[in-house]
Scaffold this active site. Structure first.
Site, short mmCIF file in Angstrom:
data_model
loop_
_atom_site.label_atom_id
_atom_site.label_comp_id
_atom_site.label_asym_id
_atom_site.label_seq_id
_atom_site.Cartn_x
_atom_site.Cartn_y
_atom_site.Cartn_z
N SER A 101 -40.29 19.15 8.33
CA SER A 101 -39.18 18.64 9.14
C SER A 101 -38.26 19.74 9.65
CB SER A 101 -38.34 17.65 8.32
OG SER A 101 -39.10 16.52 8.03
N HIS A 459 -47.39 15.70 4.93
CA HIS A 459 -47.36 15.38 6.36
C HIS A 459 -48.74 15.55 6.97
CE1 HIS A 459 -42.92 16.89 6.15
NE2 HIS A 459 -43.11 15.78 5.46
ZN LIG Z 1 -41.54 14.87 4.48
#
Ligand SMILES: [Zn+2]
Length: 496
Positions: A101, A459
């Site tokens: 992120s 992810h």
């Molecule tokens: Zn994450």
């Protein structure tokens, strides 16, 4: 026509500076902007980021909100899935197709690629690129709001005001937040607000003139007269984040309420930019907990409704963009054991998030260290609806098979051991990740029975959708890179 020419020139300048990926030959991005650019400039911009939210997370919420009864299925629309413009962005970062992120939010906020873990700095960790929010504050004197369901110095919110070589430098990020001059921070707490003998980040915020409050009544009475505000959820969960929507009660402040108050605080004649992150969509997907992820996504959609209400009152001046930063969990609709069927309705039986269930379990184990698996099954039925083989349940689909029951018993035994004594081989990691073996097995079994599969605790590289509504929304149609989201916004709001 003049404004259109300026937009095209700005974009050409961005291409020249290398801020826009330019394919060989004719520039596709230039074509899109020159053909579709708007004559208007938005004055109020909402940027909603569902952390870890790609197509499947959204589609799963549509299924659960709709009807998944055998023989009569229907898909419900969400507020943002009805937006008139939909695009697609790639999410890879400087070195990985499975980015984090920090790098992806830097691309969204500032328009360049960097390494996973790096916030607001280039790949050399020296280059400092201005964020769209910093530029809007400096060049147009807009008010800026940053809202997140997780801590406000976590990667995604931090990418809008901080420049640090590591997302884990929480104290340094907190200092930069207090010095940002931004007008509204809301949602979770400050992670690691204390650092030895240094001043608490909360003290620094107050010294910079922020009203810091976690009182629900005070939060709900915030207005444009409140000045700079840090509004914190009265109840915190999971390291200082807001509670999951599935765990909330009437005493909590919802994400929608934080957005509504944000509008009240930020509304002014010059304009504002509000970034709103639903960060626990990501956390629930890491933990492979679909029911919690979907509830948070639906709460995110309710928050988007607040922005839409504002946009309808200011139709010529507002832009709303909704996107994700990357996908989390490798979520799929369809699982090996359910074949071509799904039964999302059984997710309704989950009454608490995995983390809330872990807390309930640890309280019970503290009182009863010899808790048996049979005793634990009473809690399993209460919080997940799952029943022992051969027993009666409200829905046959909730009765565990012998295979599932023994899988759950094995996980329970692991969970009852101290972490250091648990199995740590490759199979154990694939089964449990770094989560409590019992709760993660419960969500796996319930999710699989519903027809949901997971491939990762991290992810993935799946591209994510971009949904846009309002002034300039048409620029977000088509397929592009996450850095282009910034370039399109920058072009639209007219910053250099
Ligand atoms: Zn994450």
């Amino acid at each position: 026509m003049k404004k259109r020419l300026i937009l095209v020139m700005l974009l050409l300048a961005a291409v020249t500076l290398g801020l826009v990926a330019q394919p060989a030959g004719e520039s596709a991005t230039t074509w899109k902007v020159s053909e579709q650019s708007t004559e208007k400039t938005p004055k109020y911009v909402f940027m909603f980021i569902g952390d870890g939210m790609s197509h499947v997370q959204i589609n799963a919420a549509q299924v659960l909100k709709g009807n998944n009864t055998k023989g009569s299925i229907s898909l419900a629309n969400l507020t943002f899935t009805e937006f008139p413009v939909v695009g697609l962005q790639t999410t890879y970062d400087a070195t990985s197709f499975c980015p984090d992120s920090a790098s992806t939010a830097t691309s969204l906020s500032s328009g360049y690629k960097t390494h996973s873990g790096v916030l607001g700095l280039g790949v050399d960790k020296q280059f400092v690129g201005k964020t769209i929010t910093e530029s809007l504050k400096e060049q147009k004197d807009w008010k800026v709001g940053v809202v997140s369901t997780v801590t406000l110095n976590h990667a995604t919110p931090a990418a809008y005001y901080a420049h640090v070589p590591s997302r884990n430098n929480y104290y340094d990020i907190g200092v930069q937040m207090a010095n940002s001059g931004f007008d509204y921070f809301a949602g979770g707490s400050v992670n690691k607000a204390e650092d030895g003998g240094k001043k608490s980040i909360y003290t620094l915020l107050e010294e910079q003139g922020y009203l810091v409050t976690d009182d629900k009544n005070e939060i709900l009475s915030l207005s444009s007269d409140s000045g700079k505000v840090y509004a914190q959820s009265p109840r915190l969960q999971d390291g200082g984040a807001m509670p999951y929507a599935i765990d909330m009660d009437a005493s909590d402040v919802t994400l929608a309420q934080f957005v509504k108050k944000g509008i009240d605080v930020l509304d002014n004649e010059k304009g504002f930019f509000m970034m709103v992150e639903s960060g626990k969509i990501d956390w629930a997907c890491h933990a492979n907990d679909a029911a919690s992820e979907i509830r948070d996504l639906l709460a995110f959609d309710e928050a988007i409704q607040e922005a839409v209400r504002f946009a309808k009152a200011h139709p010529e001046e507002t832009l709303i963009v909704v996107t994700g930063d990357h996908e989390t969990g490798g979520m799929t609709i369809g699982f090996a054991s359910t074949g071509y069927n799904t039964a999302f309705n059984i997710l309704e039986n989950q009454k608490a998030s995995y983390i809330a269930f872990d807390e309930i379990m640890s309280d019970i184990i503290a009182q009863n260290p010899n808790l048996s698996f049979r005793q634990a099954m009473v809690l399993v039925e209460e919080y997940f609806g799952l029943a022992s083989p051969g027993s009666k349940a409200s829905d046959d689909a909730l009765v565990l098979s012998e295979f599932e029951y023994s899988r759950l018993e094995k996980a329970f035994k692991q969970a009852m051991m101290p972490e250091s004594s648990r199995e740590s081989d490759q199979l154990s990691y694939q089964l449990y990740g770094s989560y409590n073996p019992f709760s993660v097995t419960l969500t796996h079994i319930l999710n699989n029975k519903a027809g949901i599969g997971w491939t990762s605790y991290a992810h993935t590289g799946t591209p994510v959708g971009v949904y846009a509504y309002g002034v300039g929304a048409e620029l977000f149609a088509g397929s592009y890179d996450n850095t282009d989201v910034y370039t399109k916004l920058k072009t639209l709001v007219g910053i250099v």
